[in-house]
Design a protein around this motif. Structure first.
Motif, PDB file in Angstrom:
ATOM      1  N   ALA A   3       0.869  -1.086   0.092  1.00 11.85           N
ATOM      2  CA  ALA A   3       0.044  -0.201   0.044  1.00 11.85           C
ATOM      3  C   ALA A   3       0.729   1.335   0.041  1.00 11.85           C
ATOM      4  CB  ALA A   3      -0.815  -0.013   1.187  1.00 11.85           C
ATOM      5  N   VAL A   4       1.978   1.328   0.652  1.00 15.64           N
ATOM      6  CA  VAL A   4       2.628   2.455   0.691  1.00 15.64           C
ATOM      7  C   VAL A   4       3.566   2.576  -0.594  1.00 15.64           C
ATOM      8  CG1 VAL A   4       4.962   3.226   1.804  1.00 15.64           C
ATOM      9  CG2 VAL A   4       3.312   2.178   3.302  1.00 15.64           C
ATOM     10  N   ARG A   5       3.909   1.444  -1.317  1.00 11.43           N
ATOM     11  CA  ARG A   5       4.841   1.638  -2.383  1.00 11.43           C
ATOM     12  C   ARG A   5       3.559   2.192  -3.476  1.00 11.43           C
ATOM     13  NH1 ARG A   5       5.442  -0.431  -7.308  1.00 11.43           N
ATOM     14  NH2 ARG A   5       7.584  -0.699  -8.123  1.00 11.43           N
ATOM     15  N   TRP A   6       2.404   1.671  -3.785  1.00 11.40           N
ATOM     16  CA  TRP A   6       1.223   2.083  -4.459  1.00 11.40           C
ATOM     17  C   TRP A   6       1.160   3.684  -4.355  1.00 11.40           C
ATOM     18  CZ3 TRP A   6      -2.707  -2.223  -3.343  1.00 11.40           C
ATOM     19  CH2 TRP A   6      -2.416  -3.505  -4.080  1.00 11.40           C
ATOM     20  N   THR A  32      -5.135   4.296   8.561  1.00 11.13           N
ATOM     21  CA  THR A  32      -3.732   3.312   8.736  1.00 11.13           C
ATOM     22  C   THR A  32      -2.819   3.349   7.503  1.00 11.13           C
ATOM     23  OG1 THR A  32      -5.389   1.844  10.064  1.00 11.13           O
ATOM     24  CG2 THR A  32      -3.310   1.180   9.281  1.00 11.13           C
ATOM     25  N   VAL A  33      -3.402   3.457   6.312  1.00 11.10           N
ATOM     26  CA  VAL A  33      -2.520   3.466   5.224  1.00 11.10           C
ATOM     27  C   VAL A  33      -1.643   4.884   5.402  1.00 11.10           C
ATOM     28  CG1 VAL A  33      -2.344   4.093   2.767  1.00 11.10           C
ATOM     29  CG2 VAL A  33      -4.057   2.328   3.584  1.00 11.10           C
ATOM     30  N   TYR A  34      -2.175   5.895   5.884  1.00  6.90           N
ATOM     31  CA  TYR A  34      -1.675   7.154   5.923  1.00  6.90           C
ATOM     32  C   TYR A  34      -0.590   7.170   7.096  1.00  6.90           C
ATOM     33  CZ  TYR A  34      -0.565  11.856   8.229  1.00  6.90           C
ATOM     34  OH  TYR A  34       0.062  12.845   8.699  1.00  6.90           O
ATOM     35  N   ARG A  35      -0.795   6.453   8.003  1.00  7.06           N
ATOM     36  CA  ARG A  35       0.340   6.278   9.319  1.00  7.06           C
ATOM     37  C   ARG A  35       1.458   5.094   8.608  1.00  7.06           C
ATOM     38  NH1 ARG A  35      -4.333   5.369  13.721  1.00  7.06           N
ATOM     39  NH2 ARG A  35      -4.550   7.422  14.340  1.00  7.06           N
TER      40      ARG A  35
END
Length: 158
Positions: A3-6, A32-35
């Motif tokens: 998710a971070v890479r995307w 959560t993705v933001y964190r």
């Protein structure tokens, strides 16, 4: 990490990353993705740094004016002849001190350039003569770096 890479690679929003994970059966909130992005981006940068190639000997340097978090700033950027980003510097001012700081940081990444192509900003030739006297200055009204700023300006509008 996916998710971070995307998020970093494809200019997705946190909600887009949340939706893509949900399609794969992972229920995660966009906060959560933001964190994760805040936590793991510096680690990814440190891990990828040794894999970077040595910058080329022809640089294209330019700056643009972008809005970041509601504030307008100057974004300086240098790329080599292969399109690899050498360095990026965000600053409040577009003056001789900012150009000097940018070139000093860019030179710390390895090889000194043989030729530096810039737009016709007045600060660049004076800075180049003091910091890189052996590099041949080349002026171009629209450099390759300026053309490469398009995707940054699109992302800054989000």
């Amino acid at each position: 990490m996916l998710a971070v890479r995307w998020y970093l690679r494809y200019a997705l929003s946190y909600r887009d990353a949340e939706e893509l994970l949900a399609e794969r059966g992972l229920i995660v909130d966009h906060v959560t993705v933001y964190r994760w992005v805040q936590r793991f981006t510096p680690l990814l940068i440190d891990t990828a740094r040794p894999c970077r190639h040595t910058p080329g000997d022809r640089w294209f340097v330019d700056e643009t004016y972008v809005k970041v978090s509601g504030r307008w700033i100057y974004l300086y950027r240098a790329i080599d002849q292969c399109g690899q980003v050498i360095d990026v510097l965000a600053g409040e001012h577009r003056d001789l001190a900012a150009a000097r700081r940018f070139f000093t940081r860019a030179l710390s990444h390895g090889r000194r350039p043989v030729e530096v192509t810039t737009d016709q900003a007045a600060a660049y030739p004076r800075t180049q003569l003091t910091i890189m006297p052996t590099a041949t200055p080349s002026l171009h009204p629209r450099s390759q770096a300026q053309a490469d700023f398009r995707h940054l300006q699109v992302r800054s509008d989000k």
